[in-house]
Design a protein around this motif. Sequence first.
Motif, PDB file in Angstrom:
ATOM      1  N   TRP A   2       0.836  -1.208   0.000  1.00  0.00           N
ATOM      2  CA  TRP A   2       0.000   0.000   0.000  1.00  0.00           C
ATOM      3  C   TRP A   2       0.868   1.254   0.000  1.00  0.00           C
ATOM      4  O   TRP A   2       1.861   1.340   0.747  1.00  0.00           O
ATOM      5  CB  TRP A   2      -0.907   0.019   1.221  1.00  0.00           C
ATOM      6  CG  TRP A   2      -2.054  -0.945   1.137  1.00  0.00           C
ATOM      7  CD1 TRP A   2      -2.140  -2.189   1.693  1.00  0.00           C
ATOM      8  CD2 TRP A   2      -3.304  -0.723   0.467  1.00  0.00           C
ATOM      9  NE1 TRP A   2      -3.349  -2.758   1.400  1.00  0.00           N
ATOM     10  CE2 TRP A   2      -4.079  -1.889   0.648  1.00  0.00           C
ATOM     11  CE3 TRP A   2      -3.836   0.351  -0.274  1.00  0.00           C
ATOM     12  CZ2 TRP A   2      -5.367  -2.010   0.121  1.00  0.00           C
ATOM     13  CZ3 TRP A   2      -5.107   0.224  -0.799  1.00  0.00           C
ATOM     14  CH2 TRP A   2      -5.862  -0.943  -0.597  1.00  0.00           C
ATOM     15  N   TYR A   3       0.451   2.227  -0.836  1.00  0.00           N
ATOM     16  CA  TYR A   3       1.157   3.499  -0.959  1.00  0.00           C
ATOM     17  C   TYR A   3       0.146   4.634  -0.935  1.00  0.00           C
ATOM     18  O   TYR A   3      -1.021   4.458  -1.308  1.00  0.00           O
ATOM     19  CB  TYR A   3       1.956   3.565  -2.273  1.00  0.00           C
ATOM     20  CG  TYR A   3       3.179   2.683  -2.263  1.00  0.00           C
ATOM     21  CD1 TYR A   3       3.063   1.305  -2.419  1.00  0.00           C
ATOM     22  CD2 TYR A   3       4.445   3.222  -2.072  1.00  0.00           C
ATOM     23  CE1 TYR A   3       4.183   0.488  -2.378  1.00  0.00           C
ATOM     24  CE2 TYR A   3       5.573   2.418  -2.044  1.00  0.00           C
ATOM     25  CZ  TYR A   3       5.425   1.054  -2.184  1.00  0.00           C
ATOM     26  OH  TYR A   3       6.546   0.253  -2.138  1.00  0.00           O
TER      27      TYR A   3
ATOM     28  N   SER B 100      -4.604  15.323   6.933  1.00  0.00           N
ATOM     29  CA  SER B 100      -3.357  14.861   6.315  1.00  0.00           C
ATOM     30  C   SER B 100      -3.501  13.520   5.602  1.00  0.00           C
ATOM     31  O   SER B 100      -2.605  13.109   4.871  1.00  0.00           O
ATOM     32  CB  SER B 100      -2.255  14.746   7.376  1.00  0.00           C
ATOM     33  OG  SER B 100      -2.612  13.790   8.353  1.00  0.00           O
ATOM     34  N   TYR B 101      -4.619  12.863   5.803  1.00  0.00           N
ATOM     35  CA  TYR B 101      -4.829  11.581   5.122  1.00  0.00           C
ATOM     36  C   TYR B 101      -5.286  11.757   3.683  1.00  0.00           C
ATOM     37  O   TYR B 101      -5.338  10.794   2.927  1.00  0.00           O
ATOM     38  CB  TYR B 101      -5.868  10.752   5.861  1.00  0.00           C
ATOM     39  CG  TYR B 101      -5.399  10.144   7.158  1.00  0.00           C
ATOM     40  CD1 TYR B 101      -6.250   9.366   7.923  1.00  0.00           C
ATOM     41  CD2 TYR B 101      -4.112  10.353   7.623  1.00  0.00           C
ATOM     42  CE1 TYR B 101      -5.837   8.813   9.120  1.00  0.00           C
ATOM     43  CE2 TYR B 101      -3.683   9.809   8.812  1.00  0.00           C
ATOM     44  CZ  TYR B 101      -4.554   9.041   9.563  1.00  0.00           C
ATOM     45  OH  TYR B 101      -4.131   8.506  10.747  1.00  0.00           O
ATOM     46  N   SER B 102      -5.617  12.960   3.309  1.00  0.00           N
ATOM     47  CA  SER B 102      -6.060  13.204   1.930  1.00  0.00           C
ATOM     48  C   SER B 102      -4.973  12.809   0.942  1.00  0.00           C
ATOM     49  O   SER B 102      -3.786  13.041   1.187  1.00  0.00           O
ATOM     50  CB  SER B 102      -6.414  14.686   1.735  1.00  0.00           C
ATOM     51  OG  SER B 102      -7.565  15.021   2.463  1.00  0.00           O
ATOM     52  N   GLY B 103      -5.391  12.225  -0.151  1.00  0.00           N
ATOM     53  CA  GLY B 103      -4.442  11.804  -1.172  1.00  0.00           C
ATOM     54  C   GLY B 103      -5.026  10.633  -1.938  1.00  0.00           C
ATOM     55  O   GLY B 103      -6.180  10.252  -1.736  1.00  0.00           O
ATOM     56  N   THR B 104      -4.216  10.060  -2.806  1.00  0.00           N
ATOM     57  CA  THR B 104      -4.642   8.888  -3.564  1.00  0.00           C
ATOM     58  C   THR B 104      -3.901   7.681  -3.026  1.00  0.00           C
ATOM     59  O   THR B 104      -2.674   7.707  -2.896  1.00  0.00           O
ATOM     60  CB  THR B 104      -4.367   9.075  -5.062  1.00  0.00           C
ATOM     61  OG1 THR B 104      -5.082  10.225  -5.531  1.00  0.00           O
ATOM     62  CG2 THR B 104      -4.834   7.854  -5.848  1.00  0.00           C
ATOM     63  N   TYR B 105      -4.653   6.635  -2.736  1.00  0.00           N
ATOM     64  CA  TYR B 105      -4.092   5.419  -2.181  1.00  0.00           C
ATOM     65  C   TYR B 105      -4.016   4.347  -3.264  1.00  0.00           C
ATOM     66  O   TYR B 105      -4.994   4.116  -3.980  1.00  0.00           O
ATOM     67  CB  TYR B 105      -4.949   4.936  -1.008  1.00  0.00           C
ATOM     68  CG  TYR B 105      -4.825   5.834   0.192  1.00  0.00           C
ATOM     69  CD1 TYR B 105      -5.511   7.050   0.238  1.00  0.00           C
ATOM     70  CD2 TYR B 105      -4.019   5.491   1.270  1.00  0.00           C
ATOM     71  CE1 TYR B 105      -5.375   7.893   1.326  1.00  0.00           C
ATOM     72  CE2 TYR B 105      -3.877   6.329   2.363  1.00  0.00           C
ATOM     73  CZ  TYR B 105      -4.555   7.532   2.390  1.00  0.00           C
ATOM     74  OH  TYR B 105      -4.412   8.377   3.463  1.00  0.00           O
ATOM     75  N   PHE B 106      -2.852   3.727  -3.345  1.00  0.00           N
ATOM     76  CA  PHE B 106      -2.637   2.676  -4.335  1.00  0.00           C
ATOM     77  C   PHE B 106      -2.289   1.368  -3.647  1.00  0.00           C
ATOM     78  O   PHE B 106      -1.498   1.350  -2.698  1.00  0.00           O
ATOM     79  CB  PHE B 106      -1.467   3.032  -5.266  1.00  0.00           C
ATOM     80  CG  PHE B 106      -1.706   4.212  -6.153  1.00  0.00           C
ATOM     81  CD1 PHE B 106      -1.246   5.468  -5.795  1.00  0.00           C
ATOM     82  CD2 PHE B 106      -2.387   4.075  -7.354  1.00  0.00           C
ATOM     83  CE1 PHE B 106      -1.456   6.573  -6.610  1.00  0.00           C
ATOM     84  CE2 PHE B 106      -2.599   5.164  -8.184  1.00  0.00           C
ATOM     85  CZ  PHE B 106      -2.142   6.414  -7.800  1.00  0.00           C
ATOM     86  N   CYS B 107      -2.866   0.291  -4.149  1.00  0.00           N
ATOM     87  CA  CYS B 107      -2.384  -1.020  -3.733  1.00  0.00           C
ATOM     88  C   CYS B 107      -1.554  -1.595  -4.877  1.00  0.00           C
ATOM     89  O   CYS B 107      -1.787  -1.285  -6.049  1.00  0.00           O
ATOM     90  CB  CYS B 107      -3.529  -1.953  -3.362  1.00  0.00           C
ATOM     91  SG  CYS B 107      -4.552  -2.514  -4.744  1.00  0.00           S
TER      92      CYS B 107
END
Lengths: 116, 110
Positions: B33-34, B81-88
Amino acid sequence: DAGITQSPRHKVTETGTPVTLRCHQTENHRYMYWYRQDPGHGLRLIHYSYGVKDTDKGEVSDGYSVSRSKTEDFLLTLESATSSQTSVYFCAISDPGTRTPTGELFFGEGSRLTVL
Amino acid sequence: QQPVQSPQAVILREGEDAVINCSSSKALYSVHWYRQKHGEAPVFLMILLKGGEQKGHEKISASFNEKKQQSSLYLTASQLSYSGTYFCGTLGGSQGNLIFGKGTKLSVKP
């Protein structure tokens, strides 16, 4: 921060011209990767290297070639750039994980390429 | 094959929880996870290995169900601060090549 630098960071070129992007690391990591990022597609693997002179294709390798003659450098070449190759290109490095083929990937800051 | 993530996007208020799912059509050995913030490079969060172990990073945890060939990322009491795009990411082969999903865009509002 992992010692990984990409160059150039920004480039505008014309259709049909060759382009080479360079990824340089100072971490002596085994694996090196080139990804492209486009809206709606996420990160797509272009090519990767698992050692000096050892490279393989990723998901979207057509139109791209790579070379790795030294541990620290991984070059991505677009022999004849097309507008569809306009994208942000990320280089990443990693080493084998403790219990998995690859551990944490460290990404470069990205190279924005525009092909007119 | 590229893993499939859901949802594509989610909007939260601060303090709310979210779950992001990642599934694959092929057997999984590990899931990575990124998170990527706007205009920045992706940053590593965690790796989950076969065996159903859970891992945590701040108030972010994840599970891995190899039988169902899926992983879920849990964000509890979300912060701005959790905003963003999450990639698996899942392994494309034995040489360590990581294939990413299309990402889940998370927006946390005040």
